[in-house]
Enzyme design. Structure first.
Site, short mmCIF file in Angstrom:
data_model
loop_
_atom_site.label_atom_id
_atom_site.label_comp_id
_atom_site.label_asym_id
_atom_site.label_seq_id
_atom_site.Cartn_x
_atom_site.Cartn_y
_atom_site.Cartn_z
N ASP A 107 0.84 -1.18 0.00
CA ASP A 107 0.00 0.00 0.00
C ASP A 107 0.89 1.25 0.00
OD1 ASP A 107 -2.72 1.14 0.47
OD2 ASP A 107 -3.06 -0.84 1.33
N ASP A 209 -3.44 4.47 -2.25
CA ASP A 209 -4.56 4.72 -1.34
C ASP A 209 -5.22 6.08 -1.63
OD1 ASP A 209 -5.82 3.96 1.35
OD2 ASP A 209 -5.11 5.99 1.75
N GLU A 257 2.43 10.86 -13.67
CA GLU A 257 3.75 10.96 -13.02
C GLU A 257 4.08 9.69 -12.24
OE1 GLU A 257 4.39 15.73 -12.33
OE2 GLU A 257 3.97 14.48 -10.60
N HIS A 334 -11.20 -4.34 3.08
CA HIS A 334 -11.17 -3.98 4.50
C HIS A 334 -12.02 -2.76 4.83
CE1 HIS A 334 -8.39 -1.41 2.47
NE2 HIS A 334 -8.26 -0.66 3.54
N ASP A 335 -12.63 -2.13 3.83
CA ASP A 335 -13.42 -0.93 4.08
C ASP A 335 -14.92 -1.16 3.93
OD1 ASP A 335 -11.20 0.71 4.52
OD2 ASP A 335 -10.92 1.08 2.38
C1 GLC Z 1 -8.44 4.17 2.06
C2 GLC Z 1 -8.21 2.92 2.88
C3 GLC Z 1 -8.92 3.08 4.19
C4 GLC Z 1 -8.33 4.28 4.91
C5 GLC Z 1 -8.39 5.52 4.05
C6 GLC Z 1 -7.51 6.59 4.59
O1 GLC Z 1 -9.76 4.32 1.70
O2 GLC Z 1 -8.62 1.79 2.18
O3 GLC Z 1 -8.83 1.94 4.99
O4 GLC Z 1 -9.04 4.50 6.10
O5 GLC Z 1 -7.96 5.29 2.74
O6 GLC Z 1 -6.17 6.26 4.40
#
Ligand code: GLC
Length: 539
Positions: A107, A209, A257, A334-335
């Protein structure tokens, strides 16, 4: 990097997401770690039949962090948090993964750091500090209120007043996650060097992210009110339309970029995270280097499980996506709530058949291969800032982050200590050990689907053609490559149906319900059960 197949192509990949905190604890502190992941590589990829057979893992953050947002609040981009291990542990994990021909994606979090990052500490120390402009500082309005009406994804205003220098700083997420200023060339350069740091170490790709949050409209105009917002029902973040605070023009230039940095290396995959309409998402492909850029497609994560909705979505996603544009499909992450909780386990089995037969990389969220459901999280365990800031509104992401269910031992074999989140209560049934010995299990379904996809050029790389005219609840399509023709038929409803397809005979590669034992079927009349699916190879 011994054993790594140089003919490998990301188009053929199946990617498995690991939330490191929840996968495998190796030292009994109740928190998953890098050595735990290394220990489980055999489960993910080995020559044995008991392995899942994925090609790459994507690791959610494991960097030093005060953990205000599960590690997405980073205080040092180029190290490992002691909770997860050390840089040496990371290198060992990478070597071991590569020895098993398993690629590793990490990530990359460009939008914000932790407020405990040295850069932010310097930035907030005085208005004249050289790092002041690395973050977004503004004066309040005359009456002392925040510079504009922007709100944080996790609830409340997106600005926090800092007494020391009497200005506000912007935080699109938690107040402990100040936004970096991507207008500042030094910020960009430093962040691109972070990417280089990990790619040089041997990492095979990055997931960017919150990509659409990185650039803002620097006029800082107020965001308009969302006329469709329903108070008390919708996520408070949807109260405004985020016209100025995200998704602004110029983001594709930044993407270009980042692509250029990736291009300094070979065959590194770039995935961007942004919740977009499919039409917007397709624009991303116009920017990048072909065949290593795959903007996340979150359609399956968010839309209702209805064949008609899927038909429309696939029409759009397929129409403008060129042969070299690598698509992807995601059922859980995970979200968001897990697929088995959102649509039920029976329908989730059909969704899994779809995941592995469409034109694009299938992403598996750890535990989905077991049919894992969301956990019940007592309030004293709450970790997610979204829940902490909006308690009891059902917005928590913790339920989808519970420990991996390995076996029937205490804590499902995840840890010998007290897990950071409780294990889901039905883990005695839904766990790797049990499911490995059960032909009808979710895990067996996943392994079979992965094996079928791997053996089929049409499923991995073939063209996609919707077959129209079947009934409303049935989705049917044809995949074709190098003379191989595969027809997939899925029943989204729980009722039995009989359909007719415009083809002759076919061989059954897979029948979800397995009621039909014959290997050859005529496609003039096909009986399909409720929540059932076929994968057929045409003669
Ligand atoms: C992305 C991630 C999430 C996080 C957010 C802030 O959406 O998947 O888990 O809380 O970014 O970094």
């Amino acid at each position: 990097m011994k054993n790594m197949n140089t003919n490998f192509h990301w188009k053929d990949a199946i990617i498995y997401q690991i939330y490191p905190r929840s996968f495998q604890d190796s030292n009994g502190d109740g928190i998953g770690d890098l050595n735990g992941i290394t220990k489980r590589i055999n489960y993910l990829k080995s020559n044995s039949l008991s392995s899942l057979g994925v090609d790459a893992i994507w690791l959610s953050p494991f960097y030093p962090s005060p953990m205000k947002d599960g590690g997405y609040d980073i205080s040092n981009y180029c190290n490992v948090d002691p909770q997860f291990g050390t840089l040496d542990d990371f290198d060992r994990l990478l070597t071991e993964a590569h020895n098993h021909e398993l690629r590793v994606i990490i990530d990359f979090i460009p939008n914000h750091t932790s407020n405990e990052h040295e850069w932010f500490k310097e930035s907030r120390s005085s208005k004249n500090n050289p790092k002041r402009d690395w973050y977004i500082w503004r004066d309040g309005k005359i009456d002392g209120s925040p510079p504009n009406n922007w709100i944080s994804v996790f609830g409340g205003p997106a600005w926090l007043f800092d007494k020391k220098t009497e200005q506000y700083y912007l935080h699109s997420f938690a107040k402990e996650q100040p936004d970096l200023n991507w207008e500042n060339p030094q910020v960009k350069k430093t962040m691109y060097d972070v990417i280089r740091f990990w790619l040089r170490r041997g990492v095979d790709g990055i997931r960017v992210d919150a990509f659409n949050q990185v650039l803002k409209d620097y006029s800082f105009a107020d965001d308009p009110v969302n006329p469709l917002y329903k108070e008390g029902k919708d996520d408070p973040y949807n109260r405004l339309l985020h016209t100025h605070s995200k998704d602004v023009a110029g983001k594709l230039y930044t993407l270009k970029e980042i692509c250029n940095v990736m291009d300094e290396f070979e065959q590194k995959l770039l995935i961007t995270e942004a919740y977009l309409e499919i039409e917007d998402l397709l624009h991303y492909y116009k920017v990048g280097q072909k065949e290593t850029l795959s903007p996340f497609n979150f359609f399956m994560l968010r839309k209702p499980w209805k064949a008609s909705i899927y038909k429309d979505f696939l029409k759009t996603y397929e129409k403008d996506r060129q042969v070299h544009d690598i698509g992807n499909f995601v059922l859980s992450n995970h979200d968001n709530p897990r697929i088995a909780s959102r649509i039920g386990r029976n329908a989730a089995r059909v969704a899994s058949v779809l995941l592995f037969t469409l034109r694009g990389i299938p992403f598996i969220y750890y535990g989905d291969e077991l049919g894992m459901k969301d956990g019940e999280i007592p309030s004293e365990y709450a970790q997610d800032p979204k829940e902490i800031n909006n308690p009891g509104k059902g917005l928590s992401r913790d339920p989808a982050r519970t420990p991996m269910q390995w076996d029937r031992k205490p804590n499902a074999g995840f840890s010998t200590g007290k897990p950071w989140l409780p294990v889901v209560s039905d883990f005695m049934i839904y766990n790797v050990k049990n499911e490995q010995n059960d032909q009808d299990s979710f895990l067996s379904l996943y392994k079979t689907l992965i094996a079928i996809r791997k053996a089929s050029p049409a499923l991995r790389r073939g063209s996609y053609l919707a077959i129209e005219g079947t009934e409303d609840n049935i989705l049917t399509f044809l995949r074709e490559e190098a003379g191989e023709k595969i027809v997939v038929v899925l029943n989204f409803s729980s009722e039995e149906k009989q359909i007719s397809l415009p083809f002759g005979k076919s061989e059954i590669l897979y029948h979800l319900e397995k009621k039909d034992k014959s290997r050859i079927v005529s496609l003039k009349t096909v009986d399909i059960g409720g929540n059932d699916a076929y994968i057929l190879r045409l003669f």
